[in-house]
Design a protein around this motif. Structure first.
Motif, short mmCIF file in Angstrom:
data_model
loop_
_atom_site.label_atom_id
_atom_site.label_comp_id
_atom_site.label_asym_id
_atom_site.label_seq_id
_atom_site.Cartn_x
_atom_site.Cartn_y
_atom_site.Cartn_z
N THR A 69 -2.86 9.25 9.71
CA THR A 69 -2.85 9.29 11.17
C THR A 69 -2.55 7.87 11.67
O THR A 69 -2.60 6.91 10.90
CB THR A 69 -4.22 9.74 11.70
OG1 THR A 69 -5.20 8.76 11.35
CG2 THR A 69 -4.61 11.09 11.13
N LEU A 70 -2.28 7.74 12.94
CA LEU A 70 -2.02 6.42 13.50
C LEU A 70 -3.23 5.51 13.31
O LEU A 70 -3.08 4.33 12.95
CB LEU A 70 -1.66 6.53 14.98
CG LEU A 70 -1.38 5.21 15.71
CD1 LEU A 70 -0.27 4.43 15.02
CD2 LEU A 70 -1.02 5.49 17.17
N GLU A 71 -4.42 6.05 13.51
CA GLU A 71 -5.63 5.25 13.35
C GLU A 71 -5.82 4.84 11.89
O GLU A 71 -6.20 3.70 11.59
CB GLU A 71 -6.85 6.02 13.84
CG GLU A 71 -8.14 5.22 13.81
CD GLU A 71 -8.08 3.95 14.64
OE1 GLU A 71 -8.70 2.95 14.23
OE2 GLU A 71 -7.41 3.96 15.69
N GLU B 259 4.93 9.75 16.29
CA GLU B 259 3.91 8.84 16.84
C GLU B 259 3.82 7.56 16.00
O GLU B 259 3.73 6.45 16.54
CB GLU B 259 2.55 9.53 16.88
CG GLU B 259 1.44 8.64 17.43
CD GLU B 259 0.08 9.30 17.34
OE1 GLU B 259 -0.74 9.09 18.26
OE2 GLU B 259 -0.18 10.01 16.33
N LEU B 260 3.88 7.72 14.69
CA LEU B 260 3.79 6.57 13.80
C LEU B 260 5.07 5.75 13.83
O LEU B 260 5.03 4.51 13.81
CB LEU B 260 3.47 7.04 12.38
CG LEU B 260 3.06 5.99 11.36
CD1 LEU B 260 2.00 5.05 11.91
CD2 LEU B 260 2.56 6.67 10.09
N ILE C 225 0.86 -1.19 0.00
CA ILE C 225 0.00 0.00 0.00
C ILE C 225 0.89 1.23 0.00
O ILE C 225 1.86 1.31 0.76
CB ILE C 225 -0.94 0.02 1.23
CG1 ILE C 225 -2.10 -0.95 1.01
CG2 ILE C 225 -1.49 1.43 1.49
CD1 ILE C 225 -3.06 -1.04 2.18
N GLU C 226 0.58 2.18 -0.88
CA GLU C 226 1.30 3.45 -0.93
C GLU C 226 0.37 4.57 -0.51
O GLU C 226 -0.70 4.75 -1.10
CB GLU C 226 1.82 3.71 -2.35
CG GLU C 226 2.61 5.00 -2.46
CD GLU C 226 3.30 5.14 -3.81
OE1 GLU C 226 4.44 5.63 -3.84
OE2 GLU C 226 2.69 4.77 -4.82
N PHE C 227 0.77 5.30 0.52
CA PHE C 227 -0.04 6.41 1.01
C PHE C 227 0.19 7.66 0.16
O PHE C 227 1.33 8.00 -0.16
CB PHE C 227 0.28 6.70 2.48
CG PHE C 227 -0.17 5.63 3.43
CD1 PHE C 227 -1.52 5.50 3.74
CD2 PHE C 227 0.74 4.76 4.00
CE1 PHE C 227 -1.95 4.51 4.61
CE2 PHE C 227 0.32 3.77 4.88
CZ PHE C 227 -1.03 3.63 5.18
N ALA D 121 -5.44 0.58 7.60
CA ALA D 121 -4.81 0.08 6.38
C ALA D 121 -4.02 -1.20 6.66
O ALA D 121 -4.02 -2.13 5.84
CB ALA D 121 -3.88 1.15 5.80
N GLU D 122 -3.38 -1.26 7.80
CA GLU D 122 -2.61 -2.43 8.19
C GLU D 122 -3.52 -3.65 8.33
O GLU D 122 -3.21 -4.75 7.82
CB GLU D 122 -1.90 -2.14 9.51
CG GLU D 122 -1.07 -3.29 10.05
CD GLU D 122 -0.51 -2.95 11.42
OE1 GLU D 122 0.66 -3.27 11.66
OE2 GLU D 122 -1.25 -2.37 12.26
#
Length: 251
Positions: free
Chosen positions: A45-47, A81-82, A38-40, A52-53
């Protein structure tokens, strides 16, 4: 022309895309991480990352795939955070660097009669495949066998040129050249360990420069590996970077 990571070719198909990301999948070679990820488009955000994970994990499990891989937007650092979450979840974090050169800027080379560069065809395909198999077997026999089939398909693609380097008649190195209207991308450049430091990699690149003298030559290097220093010495220009993370889940 502005060169970005968007100009880099991906062996894979976009199976779903939204405002946040693209999901690439390549059923022809499920074990190739660089084809199944997956490419963002924007920093999640962390959520959003966790969603996606979870999605990618379930998708890959249905296809017998054990890895997870994510790429982040070009020239953007991963928020703290990430990063903390990725470290806790045992992801490997790395980054890629994009380089470009005009062919006339590549250093001149002295002729070496020991090195011959051939365009791969049906006549020398077996030698090319055998060389690639030996280089890929370190990733497992399943990966190496799938790569053989991929290389056979690539041979029939008019937009990709495969090159084989011979040293005193022995297959010693190879590279793929992905051709577009404005660029020629150097990909999968490799030289057998026994033949390194003999100028074979430079000779393969010079063949590309001479063949595609009217295009911008581009490539991606591992930001944490030594070949990028060689590219800088050869007058390639650094353009940008891209972070990624990946891991294998044994379940």
């Amino acid at each position: 022309m502005k060169i970005t990571f968007e100009d880099i070719y991906t062996h894979g198909h976009v199976v779903i895309e939204d405002h946040l990301s693209k999901h690439y999948h390549f059923p022809e070679m499920l074990s190739r991480y660089d084809s199944n990820f997956i490419e963002f488009k924007t920093i999640p955000t962390l959520e959003e990352f966790k969603q996606a994970e979870s999605y990618l994990r379930n998708y890959h499990l249905k296809n017998g795939q054990k890895h997870l891989k994510f790429k982040f937007p070009e020239s953007r650092k991963i928020p703290v955070e990430l990063v903390d979450y990725l470290n806790q979840a045992n992801y490997d974090i790395g980054f890629l660097e994009l380089y470009a050169i005009q062919p006339n800027q590549f250093p001149d080379l002295r002729d070496n009669p020991n090195i011959e560069i051939q365009i791969v065809s049906e006549e020398n395909l077996e030698a090319f495949l055998n060389l690639q198999y030996q280089q890929d077997i370190v990733f497992g026999s399943n990966f190496a066998h799938q790569k053989v089939e991929l290389n056979k398909r690539i041979l029939k693609d008019p937009n990709i040129m495969q090159l084989l380097a011979l040293y005193n008649g022995t297959p010693a190195g190879a590279v793929d050249v992905i051709i577009s209207n404005e660029t020629a991308e150097i990909d999968n450049l490799g030289v057998e360990e026994a033949f390194q430091k003999k100028g074979i990699g430079r000779r393969l690149q010079k063949f590309v420069m001479d063949t595609f003298h009217d295009k911008t030559i581009i490539l991606v290097a591992d930001g944490q590996d030594t070949p990028k220093e060689m590219y800088k010495r050869q007058n390639y220009q650094y353009l940008s970077y891209q972070y990624y993370c990946q891991k294998v889940e044994e379940k």
